[in-house]
Write a protein that holds these residues in place. Structure first.
Motif, PDB file in Angstrom:
ATOM      1  N   GLU A   1      35.179  44.579  35.116  1.00 40.77           N
ATOM      2  CA  GLU A   1      36.531  43.730  35.210  1.00 40.77           C
ATOM      3  C   GLU A   1      36.232  42.117  35.454  1.00 40.77           C
ATOM      4  OE1 GLU A   1      39.057  46.088  37.667  1.00 40.77           O
ATOM      5  OE2 GLU A   1      39.804  47.253  36.180  1.00 40.77           O
ATOM      6  N   LYS A   2      35.541  42.199  36.581  1.00 44.38           N
ATOM      7  CA  LYS A   2      35.420  40.619  36.998  1.00 44.38           C
ATOM      8  C   LYS A   2      34.447  39.760  36.037  1.00 44.38           C
ATOM      9  CE  LYS A   2      36.143  41.887  41.958  1.00 44.38           C
ATOM     10  NZ  LYS A   2      35.550  41.952  43.297  1.00 44.38           N
ATOM     11  N   VAL A   3      33.522  40.734  35.567  1.00 47.65           N
ATOM     12  CA  VAL A   3      32.369  39.921  34.618  1.00 47.65           C
ATOM     13  C   VAL A   3      33.043  39.542  33.485  1.00 47.65           C
ATOM     14  CG1 VAL A   3      30.473  40.173  33.106  1.00 47.65           C
ATOM     15  CG2 VAL A   3      30.351  40.863  35.749  1.00 47.65           C
ATOM     16  N   THR A   4      33.890  40.447  32.856  1.00 53.96           N
ATOM     17  CA  THR A   4      34.639  40.139  31.621  1.00 53.96           C
ATOM     18  C   THR A   4      35.712  39.199  31.854  1.00 53.96           C
ATOM     19  OG1 THR A   4      35.885  42.143  31.954  1.00 53.96           O
ATOM     20  CG2 THR A   4      34.125  42.198  30.638  1.00 53.96           C
ATOM     21  N   MET A   5      36.269  39.171  32.892  1.00 53.17           N
ATOM     22  CA  MET A   5      37.417  38.338  33.184  1.00 53.17           C
ATOM     23  C   MET A   5      36.873  36.597  33.247  1.00 53.17           C
ATOM     24  SD  MET A   5      40.222  38.100  36.328  1.00 53.17           S
ATOM     25  CE  MET A   5      40.967  39.736  35.887  1.00 53.17           C
ATOM     26  N   GLY A   6      35.585  36.594  33.959  1.00 49.64           N
ATOM     27  CA  GLY A   6      34.962  35.468  33.926  1.00 49.64           C
ATOM     28  C   GLY A   6      34.425  34.908  32.696  1.00 49.64           C
TER      29      GLY A   6
END
Length: 282
Positions: free
Chosen positions: A221-226
């Protein structure tokens, strides 16, 4: 249920479309054609032996089809008290196989309504459909499948392949956790009142993932948000705040991704590997 009034009559008797501002705010676009609601129920597969959760039943068109298709029990979550009142005759005709839950679906955890095995089948309100799906993806325990109606642009994002304009964070999260398929489209004229856009039915079947794979979801989730927060940036720039410049160059080299690549061109496995490396940094 053969003695129930027509759906058009139900809408008229209870004034379900009388407050246009409320209907718009709740994202109410009703399906009245039983051939369409039967098709959605059939698309969800065998319903006998399953409990079904429906979101936003409105006057009960899809609800009738789900009961007719043999669902053991249908839990219909409806926010609008006028719709809940309109569904009372169907509740009485269901022979104990229907439960009405007056609540905001965004605040309802499906697993608290009924034991598994369960399926979610719904013509989702456009204004909360994506958020509902994201909520459910965080806890798929006991969910056999989800058969959901979205506006078509959302459905395209769910099933989009890498390299396409629709590919993004929603595509990756859905496809990491589920097998996703866009089944068919419906024109605006299929609904009352007709929306301004086409709609699509999507079927999602949760994957059986290892504990390690499940543990990567928060990092994914964090990687794709970034990555997709500024999707026109190169991946070396969009993920630099998460990894740091030096570590990111090392990780991209290990997974064979050119640092100048755009986020939409990375595959699901690339993002899985990025999430794994990021989990080791956290």
């Amino acid at each position: 249920m053969d003695t129930l009034p027509s759906l058009s009559q139900v809408i008229k008797d209870h004034g379900l479309l009388g407050d246009k501002k409320l209907s718009k705010r709740l994202g109410q676009n009703f399906l009245l054609d039983p051939s369409i609601t039967d098709r959605i129920a059939k698309a969800a597969g065998v319903l006998t032996g399953f409990h079904v959760i429906e979101i936003g039943p409105g006057p009960g068109g899809l609800t009738r089809s789900l009961l007719k298709a043999g669902a053991d029990h249908v839990y219909a979550v409806e926010r609008d008290r006028n719709c809940v009142a309109a569904l009372q005759p169907l509740l009485e005709a269901s022979q104990g196989r229907l439960t009405l839950v007056q609540a905001d679906a965004l605040k309802v955890v499906p697993q608290t309504l009924t034991p598994s095995p369960l399926k979610i089948i719904a013509n989702l309100p456009y204004n909360v459909g994506t958020q509902l799906l994201l909520n459910w993806l965080k806890n798929l325990a006991g969910l056999h499948s989800l058969t959901l109606m979205f506006q078509r642009e959302v459905a395209l994002r769910i099933v989009a392949p890498p390299g396409s304009g629709d590919y993004g964070r929603l595509s990756i999260l859905c496809q990491y956790l589920c097998e996703a398929e866009r089944l068919f489209d419906l024109s605006p004229q299929s609904f009352t009142p007709p929306p301004k856009v086409f709609s699509s039915v999507v079927h999602l079947h949760p994957k059986v993932l290892s504990d390690e794979a499940k543990s990567l979801v928060p990092y994914l989730e964090k990687v794709t948000m970034g990555a997709f927060g500024q999707r026109r940036k190169m991946i070396r720039k969009s993920l630099k705040p998460l990894f740091g410049e030096e570590k990111l160059e090392e990780v991209l080299a290990l997974i064979n991704v050119p640092p100048q690549e755009r986020p939409e061109n990375l595959t699901l496995d690339h993002y899985r590997q990025l999430a794994k490396f990021y989990s080791q940094l956290s």
